[in-house]
Design a protein around this motif. Structure first.
Motif, PDB file in Angstrom:
ATOM      1  N   LEU A 124       1.231 -28.373   8.739  1.00  0.00           N
ATOM      2  CA  LEU A 124       0.651 -28.735   9.948  1.00  0.00           C
ATOM      3  C   LEU A 124       0.944 -30.349  10.093  1.00  0.00           C
ATOM      4  N   SER A 125       0.687 -31.190   9.078  1.00  0.00           N
ATOM      5  CA  SER A 125       0.886 -32.504   9.541  1.00  0.00           C
ATOM      6  C   SER A 125       2.508 -33.236   9.342  1.00  0.00           C
ATOM      7  N   VAL A 126       3.106 -32.338   9.111  1.00  0.00           N
ATOM      8  CA  VAL A 126       4.653 -32.454   8.523  1.00  0.00           C
ATOM      9  C   VAL A 126       5.536 -32.121  10.051  1.00  0.00           C
ATOM     10  N   ALA A 127       5.123 -30.748  10.558  1.00  0.00           N
ATOM     11  CA  ALA A 127       5.874 -30.312  11.543  1.00  0.00           C
ATOM     12  C   ALA A 127       5.334 -30.738  12.851  1.00  0.00           C
ATOM     13  N   THR A 128       6.135 -30.740  13.857  1.00  0.00           N
ATOM     14  CA  THR A 128       5.540 -31.140  15.310  1.00  0.00           C
ATOM     15  C   THR A 128       4.880 -29.994  15.920  1.00  0.00           C
ATOM     16  N   ASP A 129       4.276 -29.988  16.854  1.00  0.00           N
ATOM     17  CA  ASP A 129       3.761 -28.807  17.600  1.00  0.00           C
ATOM     18  C   ASP A 129       5.032 -27.975  18.311  1.00  0.00           C
ATOM     19  N   THR A 130       6.076 -28.561  18.726  1.00  0.00           N
ATOM     20  CA  THR A 130       7.194 -27.849  18.929  1.00  0.00           C
ATOM     21  C   THR A 130       7.778 -27.014  17.995  1.00  0.00           C
ATOM     22  N   GLU A 131       7.961 -27.614  16.775  1.00  0.00           N
ATOM     23  CA  GLU A 131       8.368 -27.074  15.518  1.00  0.00           C
ATOM     24  C   GLU A 131       7.564 -25.626  15.207  1.00  0.00           C
ATOM     25  N   LEU A 132       6.213 -26.183  15.120  1.00  0.00           N
ATOM     26  CA  LEU A 132       5.078 -24.712  14.758  1.00  0.00           C
ATOM     27  C   LEU A 132       5.373 -23.558  15.744  1.00  0.00           C
ATOM     28  N   ALA A 133       5.527 -24.230  17.063  1.00  0.00           N
ATOM     29  CA  ALA A 133       5.699 -23.085  18.145  1.00  0.00           C
ATOM     30  C   ALA A 133       6.874 -22.324  17.819  1.00  0.00           C
ATOM     31  N   ALA A 134       8.077 -22.919  17.358  1.00  0.00           N
ATOM     32  CA  ALA A 134       9.281 -22.111  17.329  1.00  0.00           C
ATOM     33  C   ALA A 134       8.889 -21.262  16.173  1.00  0.00           C
ATOM     34  N   VAL A 135       8.372 -21.778  15.001  1.00  0.00           N
ATOM     35  CA  VAL A 135       8.167 -20.904  13.671  1.00  0.00           C
ATOM     36  C   VAL A 135       7.342 -19.621  14.035  1.00  0.00           C
ATOM     37  N   LEU A 136       6.296 -19.694  14.889  1.00  0.00           N
ATOM     38  CA  LEU A 136       5.364 -18.734  15.325  1.00  0.00           C
ATOM     39  C   LEU A 136       6.310 -17.843  16.159  1.00  0.00           C
ATOM     40  N   SER A 137       7.063 -18.144  17.276  1.00  0.00           N
ATOM     41  CA  SER A 137       7.761 -17.263  17.940  1.00  0.00           C
ATOM     42  C   SER A 137       8.700 -16.575  17.321  1.00  0.00           C
ATOM     43  N   LEU A 138       9.423 -17.123  16.179  1.00  0.00           N
ATOM     44  CA  LEU A 138      10.735 -16.478  15.323  1.00  0.00           C
ATOM     45  C   LEU A 138       9.668 -15.554  14.657  1.00  0.00           C
ATOM     46  N   ALA A 139       8.500 -15.712  13.769  1.00  0.00           N
ATOM     47  CA  ALA A 139       7.772 -15.057  13.109  1.00  0.00           C
ATOM     48  C   ALA A 139       7.556 -13.560  13.960  1.00  0.00           C
ATOM     49  N   ALA A 140       7.099 -13.771  15.233  1.00  0.00           N
ATOM     50  CA  ALA A 140       6.671 -12.837  16.134  1.00  0.00           C
ATOM     51  C   ALA A 140       7.837 -11.871  16.238  1.00  0.00           C
ATOM     52  N   ARG A 141       8.997 -12.274  16.549  1.00  0.00           N
ATOM     53  CA  ARG A 141      10.136 -11.342  16.717  1.00  0.00           C
ATOM     54  C   ARG A 141      10.878 -10.715  15.315  1.00  0.00           C
ATOM     55  N   LEU A 142      10.660 -11.540  14.362  1.00  0.00           N
ATOM     56  CA  LEU A 142      10.850 -10.889  13.112  1.00  0.00           C
ATOM     57  C   LEU A 142      10.195  -9.727  12.614  1.00  0.00           C
TER      58      LEU A 142
END
Length: 157
Positions: A124-142
């Motif tokens: 959480l301290s390494v990833a940006t908010d945009t990167e975290l949102a992209a990970v969450l979006s990808l996980a939801a699709r997968l």
């Protein structure tokens, strides 16, 4: 036979594996000072704890963890021997229910703070908010059923 991965596709695939492996390694290493639970034990206990009743059908647990039935069964056998979980057969069916023992619940509660700190430190301290949102979006699709993913992919072409 499909074409092999392009260099860019291979880099993306390897990057996804590296992210998962590095996070698992670092979080597990941070927790070694506060617990003797393995990463697999932590994962099983967390999945069971997240269910309101603290009990879950063994096959549903395997599905939720993306583990084979045999892998989970072997893991649960070891955890049951350590007193972390118990399994019981449902009287009205052939299914098995897995639940936390008081020792298992105590073990997972004991590492909550350290686990949260490790996740914050290494992700959480390494990833940006945009990167975290992209990970969450990808996980939801997968996690959607494969058939809906294929339909969505065709629709977006």
């Amino acid at each position: 036979m499909p074409d092999p991965l392009t260099p860019a596709e291979r880099r993306a695939w390897r990057a996804a594996l590296v992210v998962a492996d590095v996070l698992r390694l670092r979080v597990t290493a941070d927790l070694k000072s506060v617990t003797d639970l393995s990463h697999a034990e932590q994962s099983v206990l967390m999945h069971i704890e997240e269910v309101d009743s603290g009990r879950i059908n063994q096959q549903r647990l395997a599905d939720a963890m993306y583990w084979s039935k045999s892998r989970l069964s072997r893991q649960l056998t070891r955890m049951q021997a350590r007193g972390l979980v118990e399994r019981s057969k449902d009287s009205d069916s052939l299914s098995v229910t897995v639940s936390l023992t008081s020792r298992g619940a105590q073990a997972i509660r004991a590492i909550e703070g350290a686990h949260a700190a490790a996740v914050r430190d290494h992700l959480l301290s390494v990833a940006t908010d945009t990167e975290l949102a992209a990970v969450l979006s990808l996980a939801a699709r997968l996690v959607r059923p494969e058939s809906s993913l294929k339909r969505e992919k065709r629709a977006n072409k």
